[in-house]
Design a protein around this motif. Structure first.
Motif, PDB file in Angstrom:
ATOM      1  N   SER A  18       0.810  -1.214   0.000  1.00 30.59           N
ATOM      2  CA  SER A  18       0.000   0.000   0.000  1.00 30.59           C
ATOM      3  C   SER A  18       0.842   1.263   0.000  1.00 30.59           C
ATOM      4  O   SER A  18       0.376   2.335  -0.361  1.00 30.59           O
ATOM      5  CB  SER A  18      -0.931   0.014   1.221  1.00 30.59           C
ATOM      6  OG  SER A  18      -1.803  -1.084   1.164  1.00 30.59           O
ATOM      7  N   HIS A  21       3.672   2.714  -3.884  1.00 31.82           N
ATOM      8  CA  HIS A  21       3.323   3.745  -4.855  1.00 31.82           C
ATOM      9  C   HIS A  21       3.501   5.145  -4.267  1.00 31.82           C
ATOM     10  O   HIS A  21       3.957   6.063  -4.933  1.00 31.82           O
ATOM     11  CB  HIS A  21       1.883   3.532  -5.324  1.00 31.82           C
ATOM     12  CG  HIS A  21       1.456   4.531  -6.358  1.00 31.82           C
ATOM     13  ND1 HIS A  21       1.948   4.522  -7.633  1.00 31.82           N
ATOM     14  CD2 HIS A  21       0.578   5.581  -6.285  1.00 31.82           C
ATOM     15  CE1 HIS A  21       1.406   5.512  -8.331  1.00 31.82           C
ATOM     16  NE2 HIS A  21       0.569   6.167  -7.525  1.00 31.82           N
ATOM     17  N   GLN A  32      -5.481  11.510  -3.973  1.00 25.26           N
ATOM     18  CA  GLN A  32      -6.060  10.196  -3.715  1.00 25.26           C
ATOM     19  C   GLN A  32      -6.857   9.765  -4.933  1.00 25.26           C
ATOM     20  O   GLN A  32      -7.701  10.509  -5.420  1.00 25.26           O
ATOM     21  CB  GLN A  32      -6.976  10.244  -2.481  1.00 25.26           C
ATOM     22  CG  GLN A  32      -7.583   8.885  -2.144  1.00 25.26           C
ATOM     23  CD  GLN A  32      -8.307   8.917  -0.815  1.00 25.26           C
ATOM     24  OE1 GLN A  32      -7.875   9.599   0.102  1.00 25.26           O
ATOM     25  NE2 GLN A  32      -9.398   8.192  -0.737  1.00 25.26           N
ATOM     26  N   PRO A  33      -6.613   8.557  -5.439  1.00 21.75           N
ATOM     27  CA  PRO A  33      -7.313   8.098  -6.647  1.00 21.75           C
ATOM     28  C   PRO A  33      -8.789   7.880  -6.385  1.00 21.75           C
ATOM     29  O   PRO A  33      -9.193   7.538  -5.283  1.00 21.75           O
ATOM     30  CB  PRO A  33      -6.597   6.784  -6.965  1.00 21.75           C
ATOM     31  CG  PRO A  33      -6.049   6.309  -5.659  1.00 21.75           C
ATOM     32  CD  PRO A  33      -5.675   7.552  -4.913  1.00 21.75           C
ATOM     33  N   CYS A  35     -12.397   5.858  -7.047  1.00 22.74           N
ATOM     34  CA  CYS A  35     -12.661   4.422  -7.121  1.00 22.74           C
ATOM     35  C   CYS A  35     -12.752   4.008  -8.580  1.00 22.74           C
ATOM     36  O   CYS A  35     -13.044   4.813  -9.478  1.00 22.74           O
ATOM     37  CB  CYS A  35     -13.947   4.072  -6.387  1.00 22.74           C
ATOM     38  SG  CYS A  35     -15.461   4.582  -7.224  1.00 22.74           S
ATOM     39  N   HIS A  36     -12.503   2.755  -8.839  1.00 21.76           N
ATOM     40  CA  HIS A  36     -12.573   2.216 -10.191  1.00 21.76           C
ATOM     41  C   HIS A  36     -14.021   2.106 -10.639  1.00 21.76           C
ATOM     42  O   HIS A  36     -14.890   1.697  -9.874  1.00 21.76           O
ATOM     43  CB  HIS A  36     -11.885   0.860 -10.246  1.00 21.76           C
ATOM     44  CG  HIS A  36     -10.412   0.942  -9.957  1.00 21.76           C
ATOM     45  ND1 HIS A  36      -9.459   1.007 -10.959  1.00 21.76           N
ATOM     46  CD2 HIS A  36      -9.730   1.001  -8.784  1.00 21.76           C
ATOM     47  CE1 HIS A  36      -8.265   1.076 -10.405  1.00 21.76           C
ATOM     48  NE2 HIS A  36      -8.399   1.087  -9.084  1.00 21.76           N
ATOM     49  N   CYS A  89     -11.542   2.297   0.590  1.00 22.02           N
ATOM     50  CA  CYS A  89     -10.695   2.047  -0.583  1.00 22.02           C
ATOM     51  C   CYS A  89      -9.222   2.061  -0.187  1.00 22.02           C
ATOM     52  O   CYS A  89      -8.822   2.708   0.794  1.00 22.02           O
ATOM     53  CB  CYS A  89     -10.942   3.100  -1.665  1.00 22.02           C
ATOM     54  SG  CYS A  89     -12.583   3.019  -2.405  1.00 22.02           S
ATOM     55  N   ASP A  90      -8.454   1.373  -0.966  1.00 18.53           N
ATOM     56  CA  ASP A  90      -7.000   1.413  -0.802  1.00 18.53           C
ATOM     57  C   ASP A  90      -6.520   2.800  -1.222  1.00 18.53           C
ATOM     58  O   ASP A  90      -6.784   3.255  -2.344  1.00 18.53           O
ATOM     59  CB  ASP A  90      -6.366   0.321  -1.666  1.00 18.53           C
ATOM     60  CG  ASP A  90      -4.886   0.142  -1.372  1.00 18.53           C
ATOM     61  OD1 ASP A  90      -4.179   1.156  -1.260  1.00 18.53           O
ATOM     62  OD2 ASP A  90      -4.448  -1.020  -1.260  1.00 18.53           O
ATOM     63  N   SER A  92      -3.748   3.838  -2.061  1.00 14.09           N
ATOM     64  CA  SER A  92      -2.718   3.875  -3.098  1.00 14.09           C
ATOM     65  C   SER A  92      -3.261   3.572  -4.478  1.00 14.09           C
ATOM     66  O   SER A  92      -2.766   4.105  -5.476  1.00 14.09           O
ATOM     67  CB  SER A  92      -1.608   2.881  -2.756  1.00 14.09           C
ATOM     68  OG  SER A  92      -2.111   1.556  -2.757  1.00 14.09           O
ATOM     69  N   ASN A  93      -4.285   2.725  -4.573  1.00 16.31           N
ATOM     70  CA  ASN A  93      -4.726   2.323  -5.908  1.00 16.31           C
ATOM     71  C   ASN A  93      -6.237   2.450  -6.129  1.00 16.31           C
ATOM     72  O   ASN A  93      -6.730   2.176  -7.218  1.00 16.31           O
ATOM     73  CB  ASN A  93      -4.297   0.883  -6.202  1.00 16.31           C
ATOM     74  CG  ASN A  93      -4.775  -0.099  -5.143  1.00 16.31           C
ATOM     75  OD1 ASN A  93      -5.877   0.021  -4.619  1.00 16.31           O
ATOM     76  ND2 ASN A  93      -3.942  -1.088  -4.843  1.00 16.31           N
ATOM     77  N   HIS A  95      -8.728   0.665  -5.146  1.00 14.82           N
ATOM     78  CA  HIS A  95      -9.566  -0.537  -5.097  1.00 14.82           C
ATOM     79  C   HIS A  95     -10.350  -0.597  -3.785  1.00 14.82           C
ATOM     80  O   HIS A  95      -9.855  -0.190  -2.730  1.00 14.82           O
ATOM     81  CB  HIS A  95      -8.725  -1.801  -5.233  1.00 14.82           C
ATOM     82  CG  HIS A  95      -8.218  -2.023  -6.637  1.00 14.82           C
ATOM     83  ND1 HIS A  95      -9.055  -2.161  -7.709  1.00 14.82           N
ATOM     84  CD2 HIS A  95      -6.945  -2.152  -7.121  1.00 14.82           C
ATOM     85  CE1 HIS A  95      -8.345  -2.359  -8.812  1.00 14.82           C
ATOM     86  NE2 HIS A  95      -7.047  -2.341  -8.485  1.00 14.82           N
ATOM     87  N   HIS A 121     -10.750  -7.458  -4.485  1.00 10.30           N
ATOM     88  CA  HIS A 121      -9.724  -6.873  -3.630  1.00 10.30           C
ATOM     89  C   HIS A 121     -10.192  -6.704  -2.185  1.00 10.30           C
ATOM     90  O   HIS A 121      -9.424  -6.212  -1.345  1.00 10.30           O
ATOM     91  CB  HIS A 121      -9.291  -5.514  -4.191  1.00 10.30           C
ATOM     92  CG  HIS A 121      -8.669  -5.598  -5.540  1.00 10.30           C
ATOM     93  ND1 HIS A 121      -7.361  -5.967  -5.749  1.00 10.30           N
ATOM     94  CD2 HIS A 121      -9.209  -5.379  -6.785  1.00 10.30           C
ATOM     95  CE1 HIS A 121      -7.096  -5.966  -7.028  1.00 10.30           C
ATOM     96  NE2 HIS A 121      -8.202  -5.610  -7.699  1.00 10.30           N
TER      97      HIS A 121
END
Length: 970
Positions: A18, A21, A32-33, A35-36, A89-90, A92-93, A95, A121
């Motif tokens: 985590s 990245h 912060q990304p 969500c997908h 959510c993570d 870093s990515n 998910h 995930h």
């Protein structure tokens, strides 16, 4: 240990990945990304598959519940699912790695194609306290291979837990409790054998029905193991106690689970040890005092015994200690005074002796002290006044003496006080209890004091009580202050000196709350101007037994469970309104002057009724015919009425029946062979009716497998003796019983309020009348071990079979074949009934000698072979030296003591093989001049298997006497 290191490495790896990245990106440019998109879509699909039902207690039990998925929407600037309620959510990515939807009012089924299982995930998933409509847990849960935390508790799942759970090898916390789940295939061992990272396992109320697998002792990471009420059985693996990280162990309410406590010679972090309502046994090891982290010990209702180790006083962090309902003996350890953090101390229902240790005055945090039903002596320690936080004090059912100390009246937080069934002395003023302003439950029944309720009490008592037990307190009238009580749930005034009429105001007392009314064993003559339907809408128990009440029967609330009015002088018919009492468990109208026919609705009680006792009235007509299958009836007593006609064949559907008594009526029927398939029928009494004809015993399908008290006397049965039924009897299985128990039925009443839960067991013991040694004997209780056959005063013919002693009746105590037309020899095999105490074969046509082998019956107290054709010397020695001469009279060929005729010589003279004439006086049940002594005592049983006219050295407890009470204050 290796598995623990592996689990830690996995957790650290997730944390490390985590942050990789983040390390590659300058902090000032971090964003912060979001969500997908595909995971957002999965979440929305999951939301749409359920109905959201707000504020519904059947969906969620949590008062703080709210619909978390309501925030899941694409409207406005809310498209980032990572900001949605319950979604994690993570960082870093982006998910989705966590989903917490507990108590979210979700309603609907979940299946294997649910979009939830595409969130691969996910590491943490909480769906607890929702309603998934009894759907099964989908096998596709294995798609979530990274799960470390899963909580599906209390969410109305059902069916088999899928084997695929075993693939979730990273799981550290698994909670599937409080659903309708089961584990059959795979077994519990197979399900968790790969879950080597488990720290928390909660399968409470999962239907496992197996042993506890030994492999659980290999889960070294386990900190919490909860297997409450899983129907586990077999011996509990002792290695589980040795798990190095175990803090919580809960296997409560697995009655088939056995085990023992090991010698704790190691350090353990165990904080909660909950073994209640299991079959753990043995002694508590002294080394239990080494478990220094314990805060909870719950061993309620196990099989532990021996002395309570004083080392328990070393457990300075202990907050809750329950050793009640075991067989501990000896004194309460004075070391308990060291448990200064203790809030609840339960030592009830044991065999503890000695005084209450004064060291208990150090337990200043104690809020509940329970010592009821032991053998504790001495006085109540004055130092109890130091327990200022005490709200519950229960000392009932002991041998405490002296006066009730004034220190009790200083316990200003006391809400519940039970001193009933002790040996206190002197008088006590009710006003002293009124000073305890928080007191709502007061039980003083049968405690030895006279309660003084003055006029000032009536005028000044504004206090609202919930439970009052004043039985045996020498009251002479109804306490007037009761007229102002509207929150009362329990009122007991039994065994006082209250005469005359029930006051009219009494029927207005606590109309909406009163559940128990006990007025039995007084001198009441009238219920006064009461409504036909009594006004208490929640009434569960109405006990008016043993008064002098006249008039028609009152009808209690339709919710009543126990209606007890025996031994009064009520008259008239049973009102039809009784048919509406759909919850009735015990109906006892016995020993009154009731008449008329029975309401046809009696069979409607089959869904709830356990006991129907209407003996010793003057009811007439036929018994209702339509008894239904599924009936719970266990005891029926119609003795001493005027019933006629046939027995209802539909009684064969009442497969729970234990006792049937139709004696002293005018039934005109053949023998009810059709009752022979009732698996639990122990007692069948048909005495003194007009039953007739031969008894067919050759039909193998009618076996009477449990019959042990069988009374056919004073009828007109013919043919051979009906002994073949006992080829199939399993009554001898009771011979190995360790405890003497009675033929009885337990009716349970559960009462709950803010302070305590009460489980009241009304133990209704079967009472019977049998003729023994020519004496009509009234037995108030019948031991399970007792076996008796009375075929006397009929028209049975033929020989007494030589094989009689080989029948499966090892516990036979009474055998009466008198006043028939039996021929042949007295079988030597009778010697096999080694417990026989009464043998009567008089008034027959037996010939030959009295077998010498009968002297082996060393328990035999009554023996009668008079008025036969017996010859030869009377056996001498042992019990035969105690029998009077009238036991042998009417046999001219007999000689020897106790007869005056000497045995010089004699000739065997066999009677001619003529058909016996009918007895001229057969219609008279007492044709041979029996001396009848009504309500006499039994025949002095050596082993005491029957209690006749029960005599007690001490009235130990009003509740035990009235209800056979068992209390659970939890």
């Amino acid at each position: 240990m290796a598995s623990s290191l592996y689990c830690l490495k996995f957790v650290y790896l997730l944390s490390f990945l985590s942050t990789i990245h983040l390390a590659a990106v300058p902090s000032f440019s971090f964003v912060q990304p979001l969500c997908h998109g595909h995971e957002r879509s999965y979440l929305l699909q999951f939301k749409e598959s359920f109905a959201i039902i707000n504020n519904n207690k059947s969906i969620s039990f949590d008062p703080s519940a709210y619909p978390k998925v309501a925030s899941w929407t694409l409207e406005g600037n809310n498209s980032d699912c990572c900001s949605w309620d319950g979604v994690e959510c993570d960082k870093s990515n982006g998910h989705v790695i966590g989903l917490d939807l507990n108590s979210s009012y979700l309603y609907g089924s979940i299946n294997s194609s649910s979009s939830l299982f595409n969130l691969v995930h996910l590491q943490r998933l909480n769906l607890a306290d929702n309603h998934f409509n009894h759907s099964q847990i989908p096998f596709t849960v294995s798609n979530l291979s990274k799960l470390t935390y899963l909580n599906l508790s209390n969410s109305t799942f059902s069916g088999q837990i899928p084997l695929e759970f075993s693939q979730l090898s990273h799981m550290s916390s698994l909670d599937l409790s409080y659903n309708h789940l089961e584990i059959k295939n795979p077994s519990l061992g197979r399900l968790v054998e790969n879950l080597t990272c488990l720290e928390n396992l909660d399968l409470s109320l999962v239907n496992i029905i197996s042993i506890v697998p030994n492999m659980l002792a290999n889960l070294s990471s386990l900190t919490s193991l909860r297997l409450y009420d899983c129907k586990l059985h077999g011996e509990f693996p002792v290695g589980i106690f040795k798990l190095p990280n175990l803090r919580v162990l809960n296997v409560r309410k697995n009655k088939g689970l056995t085990g023992y406590l090991p010698d704790f010679q190691w350090k353990s972090p165990l904080e909660e040890m909950i073994l209640a309502s299991t079959s753990f046994s043995g002694k508590l090891p002294a080394t239990i005092g080494n478990l220094s982290s314990l805060t909870v010990i719950d061993m309620y209702k196990c099989n532990f015994s021996g002395f309570i180790p004083s080392s328990l006083g070393n457990l300075k962090h202990l907050n809750f200690l329950d050793l009640s309902y075991n067989t501990f003996e000896g004194h309460v350890p004075s070391s308990f005074g060291n448990l200064i953090q203790l809030s609840f101390l339960y030592l009830s229902q044991n065999e503890l002796t000695g005084p209450i240790p004064f060291e208990l005055e150090n337990l200043t945090q104690l809020t509940g002290l329970f010592l009821y039903f032991n053998n504790i002596t001495g006085q109540i320690p004055f130092g109890l006044m130091n327990l200022t936080k005490l709200s519950i004090l229960d000392l009932a059912g002991n041998y405490l003496t002296g006066q009730i100390p004034n220190s009790i009246f200083n316990l200003e937080n006391l809400e519940f006080l039970d001193l009933s069934s002790n040996d206190f002395t002197a008088k006590v003023e009710f006003d002293k209890f009124v000073k305890l302003k928080k007191l709502t439950s007061l039980y003083l029944s049968d405690c030895g004091v006279s309660l003084i309720i003055g006029e000032t009490s009536d005028n000044t008592t504004l206090q609202k009580f919930k439970n009052l037990g004043f039985g045996g307190c020498n009251l002479s009238k109804f306490p007037d202050f009761l007229a102002n009580q509207d929150e009362l749930t329990w009122l007991d005034l039994e065994t006082n000196n209250i005469h005359g009429q029930v006051p009219e105001w009494f029927w207005n007392v606590s109309k909406e709350n009163l559940e128990v009314v006990i007025l039995s064993y007084n001198f009441l003559t009238s219920l006064g101007q009461h409504p036909i339907l009594l006004p208490w809408t929640r009434l569960a128990i109405l006990d008016l037994r043993s008064n002098k009440l006249q008039g028609t029967l009152p009808i209690p609330s339709f919710s009543t469970l126990q209606y007890l009015v025996s031994n009064n002088s009520f008259t008239g018919k049973i009102p039809e309104l009784i048919c509406n009492m759909s919850s009735l468990q015990v109906l006892d109208l016995s020993i009154n002057n009731l008449s008329g026919s029975l309401p046809q609705c009696l069979h409607n009680f089959g869904d709830s009724l356990l006991v129907l006792d209407i003996q010793r009235n003057t009811f007439e007509g036929s018994i209702p015919q339509a008894w239904t299958s599924g009936s719970k009836l266990m005891m029926i007593n119609f003795n001493q009425n005027k019933f006629q006609g046939w027995l209802p064949r539909s009684l064969a559907k009442c497969i729970m029946l234990k006792a049937l008594d139709f004696s002293n009526n005018q039934f005109h029927d053949t023998f009810p062979t059709w009752l022979g398939n009732l698996p639990n029928l122990k007692l069948l009494i048909l005495r003194s009716n007009k039953f007739y004809g031969p008894i067919r015993t050759h039909k193998a399908k009618y076996k009477f497998p449990s019959l042990q008290i069988f009374d056919l006397s004073y009828n007109s049965f013919t043919g051979s003796l009906p002994l073949k039924f006992f080829q199939y009897s399993n009554s001898s299985r009771l011979e190995s019983a360790k405890e003497l128990t009675y033929i009885q039925v337990t009716s349970t009443f559960h009462m709950q309020n803010s302070l305590q839960n009460y489980l009241w067991n009304f133990e209704y013991s079967y009472a019977m009348i049998m003729i023994n040694k020519g004496v009509v004997t009234d037995y108030e209780k019948v031991q399970e071990l007792f076996t008796a056959l009375d075929f006397s005063s009929n028209r049975f013919t033929g020989d007494i079979p030589k094989s009689i002693g080989n029948l499966n009746l090892k516990g036979l105590r009474l055998l009466n074949l008198s006043n028939n037309f039996l021929t042949g020899h007295i079988p030597q095999s009778l010697r096999n009934f080694v417990n026989l105490e009464s043998l009567d074969i008089s008034q027959n046509k037996l010939f030959g000698e009295i077998p010498q082998q009968l002297t082996q019956l060393t328990f035999l107290e009554s023996f009668n072979v008079s008025h036969n054709h017996l010859v030869g010397p009377i056996p001498q020695g042992k019990q035969f030296n105690t029998f009077p001469s009238n036991s042998f009279e009417g046999n001219p060929g007999l000689c020897g003591s106790p007869l005056t005729k000497k045995c010089e010589s004699y000739e065997v003279s066999l009677p001619s093989p003529t058909t016996p004439e009918k007895s001229k006086d057969l219609g008279s049940p007492f044709q041979f001049g029996w001396k009848i002594v009504l309500i006499g005592y039994g025949f002095g049983l050596v082993v005491g298997v029957i209690i006749g006219q029960a005599v007690s050295a001490r009235n130990h407890d009003w509740l035990m006497k009235t209800f056979g009470m068992r209390k659970l204050v939890r």
